[in-house]
Motif scaffolding. Structure first.
Motif, PDB file in Angstrom:
ATOM      1  N   TYR A 138      34.703  53.325  37.274  1.00  0.00           N
ATOM      2  CA  TYR A 138      35.123  52.980  35.977  1.00  0.00           C
ATOM      3  C   TYR A 138      34.880  53.949  34.678  1.00  0.00           C
ATOM      4  O   TYR A 138      35.736  53.716  33.623  1.00  0.00           O
ATOM      5  N   ARG A 193      41.147  46.788  37.215  1.00  0.00           N
ATOM      6  CA  ARG A 193      40.031  45.899  37.353  1.00  0.00           C
ATOM      7  C   ARG A 193      39.985  45.085  35.921  1.00  0.00           C
ATOM      8  O   ARG A 193      39.638  43.857  35.822  1.00  0.00           O
ATOM      9  N   HIS A 194      40.859  45.831  35.092  1.00  0.00           N
ATOM     10  CA  HIS A 194      41.101  44.870  33.721  1.00  0.00           C
ATOM     11  C   HIS A 194      41.715  43.760  33.901  1.00  0.00           C
ATOM     12  O   HIS A 194      41.443  42.695  33.415  1.00  0.00           O
ATOM     13  N   CYS A 227      43.338  51.930  40.362  1.00  0.00           N
ATOM     14  CA  CYS A 227      42.569  52.849  40.009  1.00  0.00           C
ATOM     15  C   CYS A 227      42.869  53.758  38.799  1.00  0.00           C
ATOM     16  O   CYS A 227      42.588  54.838  38.657  1.00  0.00           O
ATOM     17  N   HIS A 267      38.524  50.239  25.989  1.00  0.00           N
ATOM     18  CA  HIS A 267      38.778  49.561  27.263  1.00  0.00           C
ATOM     19  C   HIS A 267      37.453  50.292  28.082  1.00  0.00           C
ATOM     20  O   HIS A 267      37.226  51.446  28.158  1.00  0.00           O
ATOM     21  N   ARG A 307      35.355  53.657  44.973  1.00  0.00           N
ATOM     22  CA  ARG A 307      35.561  52.381  45.263  1.00  0.00           C
ATOM     23  C   ARG A 307      35.299  52.292  46.863  1.00  0.00           C
ATOM     24  O   ARG A 307      34.623  51.047  47.333  1.00  0.00           O
ATOM     25  N   GLU A 319      39.517  41.138  35.491  1.00  0.00           N
ATOM     26  CA  GLU A 319      38.690  40.716  34.409  1.00  0.00           C
ATOM     27  C   GLU A 319      39.151  39.504  33.821  1.00  0.00           C
ATOM     28  O   GLU A 319      38.693  38.688  33.045  1.00  0.00           O
ATOM     29  N   GLU A 327      38.222  42.686  45.449  1.00  0.00           N
ATOM     30  CA  GLU A 327      37.983  43.861  46.056  1.00  0.00           C
ATOM     31  C   GLU A 327      38.039  44.188  47.612  1.00  0.00           C
ATOM     32  O   GLU A 327      38.335  45.126  48.035  1.00  0.00           O
ATOM     33  N   GLU A 370      29.218  52.246  36.847  1.00  0.00           N
ATOM     34  CA  GLU A 370      29.854  52.332  38.227  1.00  0.00           C
ATOM     35  C   GLU A 370      30.819  53.406  38.074  1.00  0.00           C
ATOM     36  O   GLU A 370      31.685  53.591  37.101  1.00  0.00           O
ATOM     37  N   TYR A 389      37.906  57.755  41.249  1.00  0.00           N
ATOM     38  CA  TYR A 389      37.608  56.258  41.210  1.00  0.00           C
ATOM     39  C   TYR A 389      38.016  55.684  42.719  1.00  0.00           C
ATOM     40  O   TYR A 389      37.383  54.860  43.263  1.00  0.00           O
ATOM     41  N   TRP A 418      37.333  49.184  31.686  1.00  0.00           N
ATOM     42  CA  TRP A 418      37.609  49.343  33.031  1.00  0.00           C
ATOM     43  C   TRP A 418      38.969  49.857  33.358  1.00  0.00           C
ATOM     44  O   TRP A 418      39.684  50.325  32.215  1.00  0.00           O
ATOM     45  N   THR A 419      39.048  50.469  34.504  1.00  0.00           N
ATOM     46  CA  THR A 419      40.464  50.862  35.109  1.00  0.00           C
ATOM     47  C   THR A 419      41.495  49.631  34.706  1.00  0.00           C
ATOM     48  O   THR A 419      41.074  48.533  34.452  1.00  0.00           O
TER      49      THR A 419
END
Length: 816
Positions: free
Chosen positions: A188, A436-437, A422, A430, A277, A440, A402, A185, A273, A432-433
């Motif tokens: 990320y 997003r982390h 972002c 890591h 997105r 998650e 999202e 993606e 990013y 993810w950004t």
């Protein structure tokens, strides 16, 4: 100079005139973005028109057509020229000669060329067999020759595409999903492919094709801007590298940012990013709409037959929550919903969608965003409960979050989110950004809500634990301050705010202490207990630690780390319950340790044993084979200088990773003369199987007697690997932690992980005449963080000045 002026410069002067005009166009600082791409396409059209005219004199029924990106008039500095020579099937020799008159000058200039020569029927047939060809022809644009021939092809291809769309769009969606799986993606990746990654230029082109099918249309807001920004980045990438590449490599990001007039590489990545997105979200919405339309088309004939050709059936609406219903596989607003009067509605709708595992409809999200009202401070209880419900819904939370974020609703409710949105993380661990982390982590934490008494605090802490990364300084310290404010606004009481701020401030405490400190040392356990403060907070911190690590990436968590954290939590829990950790006493040697020691004295050389370490399944896990934690390596060796670097070097030669290392003098049974050092290490193979114990012992013997040049062997192996360009690692840093233990001096080393690092450290400490009592090794991605408990020759901690001198000398050695 206008594009027309540049084109005139190229006229009549052949390839060299075009090349010079092209160079001037690309090097003019004032021209960039869409104007430069359009001017480059116009310049190229003029040149190719001249080539076509010179070769097609007297020839009819032929046209030159630009397709793909060139057809859209979007030529980047190193873009391919996608050309189709279209003919009516007449004089094939003349057409072939014309093709040569056009293709060869292009090749002579070193330009990449994707070309074909076809009749309209051949072009349509090829498009029907190859989706890539069909997508390129949807952007066909006439350059020169028979305009009617080109127009006829465009009309036919578009009609074919619309007729075949019900069959071809699912095929296109499947190919897009496979490409996303391969490329990842865009929003990320630290080194993204601007074209092929999900959310990149290829997906933007596909959205145009879907719109051309008339089955569905992508959300238009922001889409053109996102596509333009990615094209601008690709232009700058082509100019800075001089190559036709779509891969935004780390070493080129600063140059690309400078070419675009951006502050730095992080600003560049954030723009990339954000653009990705927008495209990814538009793709999700569009493909859902395609699926809905195709399902409706498949069902409609049967319904009409059942209804006797009567009125169109009304889609069912199933209630989910107040003001929220399900319709046709999406969550929409009820007819009576009034978002302008109901400030909790967006959170209620989001929670209902995540709990049902359904997407929020685009129309519903946009209607709520357009009419959203601010919540009172503190939030009403319902708003806080709906947020917690959303966060605790597991994997469906991601898609719903999202959707809210795409329309600005997240920053409406949580303004501090804007600083982490972002935001890239330049850390190989890591994946993810930052934003997003955080989501998650909440998803992972939702799996642990049965382990804690306050799941609401766990989920909110998971969402906010890295919120301080949007501010300068230590993100845990900044996050603690931010969370106190956010938690109070959300409506938590004073005690809960204190717990949440403690969780954020110390969210790294357990894993860092467990992997870098001696858990047998009472000072270690007491310091953690003082920071945590209560059993309830410890319980929450344990779950947050695991959720955070699992959400970081594969390198951040393992059974070994989990076992160390669990051991620390058990010890800290005992202290919080009132137990006082006893000073460690020298444990009596086991039978195996005595056996190895006696054999070492008898042979005058090291002896060792390897034993697998396993952990049984947890109580809440299904029974099965125990999970490996590594391999325990026991070594007994007659006391002598250089043991630590010798063992570390031999293990590095055999590609064994050291996880923990303990060294101690062993008390021998009565009647046995001599002094023996016992090394109890936990190791794991980098890859492949473990070496045989006999080979390890033989190399260790040679290392101790000086016949094995470990440093030379490691240097040879390092030199054999090809050097790759990449990010320059920051220099090593060595620090002393005087309060970490009363029994030893703790020296911490932070450095780039590399084969033989522990060997170099051990040799430097040996040269400094200090004794290593234990070592705690932690590797996260490319970063090693190792802690060494050292004493002087007499077994006491080092004086302050001496400890500082040892640290300075070690740092100089590692930097050299």
């Amino acid at each position: 100079m206008t594009s027309t002026d540049v084109s005139k410069d190229a006229e009549g002067s052949g390839p060299s005139g075009y090349a010079a005009a092209r160079l001037r166009l690309l090097t003019k600082e004032a021209r960039s973005g869409p104007p430069r791409r359009a001017a480059l396409a116009e310049l190229t059209d003029e040149w190719l028109t001249g080539l076509f005219a010179a070769g097609a004199e007297g020839l009819r029924g032929v046209s030159l057509v630009a397709v793909g990106g060139y057809g859209r008039g979007e030529l980047s500095p190193r873009s391919d020229l996608d050309l189709l020579l279209l003919h009516d099937g007449g004089d094939s020799k003349a057409v072939a000669a014309l093709a040569d008159r056009i293709w060869y000058p292009v090749w002579d200039l070193g330009l990449a060329l994707d070309h074909s020569v076809r009749t309209p029927a051949e072009a349509r047939r090829t498009a029907g067999e190859d989706l890539k060809v069909q997508l390129g022809l949807l952007d066909a644009r006439h350059i020169a020759g028979d305009l009617g021939l080109t127009a006829g092809l465009r009309t036919s291809v578009l009609a074919d595409w619309r007729n075949q769309a019900p069959k071809r769009l699912p095929e296109l969606q499947e190919l897009s999903a496979e490409r996303a799986e391969r490329q990842g993606e865009l929003q990320y990746l630290l080194e993204p492919d601007l074209k092929e990654a999900r959310g990149g230029l290829r997906d933007a082109t596909i959205l145009r094709a879907v719109a051309a099918s008339w089955l569905a249309d992508a959300p238009r807001e922001g889409l053109d801007g996102a596509r333009r920004r990615l094209l601008d980045v690709r232009d700058a990438l082509h100019l800075t590298t001089g190559r036709a590449t779509d891969r935004l490599s780390l070493q080129e990001q600063d140059q690309v940012a400078a070419e675009l007039g951006l502050l730095d590489a992080d600003t560049l990545l954030r723009q990339v990013y954000e653009s990705a997105r927008v495209i990814s979200y538009a793709s999700d919405v569009t493909w859902r709409e395609v699926g809905r339309v195709l399902r409706a088309r498949a069902v409609r004939p049967r319904l009409r037959a059942m209804l006797g050709g009567g009125a169109k059936p009304v889609a069912e609406r199933s209630p989910l929550a107040e003001g929220v219903v399900e319709q046709d596989g999406e969550v929409v607003l009820a007819r009576a919903a009034r978002p302008e009067r109901d400030p909790v509605l967006p959170l209620r709708a989001a929670a209902a969608a995540a709990q049902a595992g359904l997407p929020l409809s685009l129309h519903a999200v946009r209607r709520m965003a357009a009419n959203v009202r601010p919540l009172p401070t503190p939030w009403p209880a319902e708003a806080r409960e709906q947020l917690v419900t959303l966060l605790g819904s597991g994997r469906p939370t991601v898609e719903v979050w999202e959707a809210l974020e795409a329309e600005g609703l997240i920053t409406h409710f949580l303004p501090d989110w804007e600083r982490v949105r972002c935001r890239p993380q330049r850390n190989a661990v890591h994946i993810w950004t930052v934003d997003r982390h955080l989501i998650e982590t909440a998803v992972r934490a939702s799996e642990f809500t049965r382990r804690v008494h306050r799941p609401d605090l766990l989920l909110v802490a998971a969402l906010l634990h890295d919120i301080g990364k949007g501010w300068p300084g230590d993100h845990s310290v900044a996050g603690e301050i931010i969370v106190k404010d956010v938690a109070a606004r959300i409506g938590f009481d004073r005690d809960d705010v204190t717990v949440l701020s403690t969780l954020v401030r110390h969210h790294l405490l357990l894993v860092e202490t467990a992997t870098r400190r001696d858990l047998e040392d009472p000072a270690t356990v007491r310091s953690v207990a003082e920071a945590v403060g209560s059993q309830g907070t410890l319980e929450l911190l344990h779950a947050l630690t695991e959720a955070d690590a699992l959400a970081t990436g594969p390198a951040a968590w393992s059974s070994w780390r989990g076992s160390l954290v669990a051991d620390l939590v058990k010890r800290v829990g005992a202290v919080l319950a009132g137990d006082d950790p006893a000073e460690p006493e020298a444990a009596a040697p086991t039978a195996e340790q005595e056996r190895l020691a006696i054999e070492a004295i008898a042979t005058g050389s090291p002896v060792l044993a390897l034993r697998a370490q396993t952990e049984p399944p947890a109580e809440d896990q299904a029974p099965g084979d125990p999970e490996p934690l590594g391999v325990e390596l026991l070594i007994a060796v007659p006391d002598q200088p250089g043991v630590l670097p010798a063992v570390a070097g031999v293990l590095a030669m055999h590609r064994l990773t050291v996880r923990t290392a303990e060294l101690s003098a062993l008390d021998l049974p009565d009647g046995v003369e001599g002094a023996v050092l016992l090394l109890n290490w936990r190791v794991a193979a980098e890859y492949g199987s473990l070496p045989q114990a006999a080979r390890l012992r033989a190399d260790l013997v040679r290392a101790l007697d000086g016949s094995l040049d470990i440093a030379g062997r490691l240097a040879e192996r390092d030199a054999a690997y090809p050097r790759r360009r990449g990010v320059v690692a920051p220099p090593p840093r060595v620090t002393v932690h005087p309060a970490a233990s009363r029994l030893a001096t703790v020296i911490e080393v932070r450095a780039q992980d590399a084969p033989g690092l522990l060997f170099r450290i051990g040799r430097a400490l040996e040269d400094a005449s200090v004794r290593v009592r234990s070592a705690h090794v932690s590797t996260l991605g490319a970063n090693a963080v190792d802690a060494f408990y050292v004493t002087g020759p007499e077994g006491a901690p080092l004086p302050g000045e001496e400890a500082a001198a040892v640290a300075r000398k070690l740092e100089e050695t590692l930097r050299g």
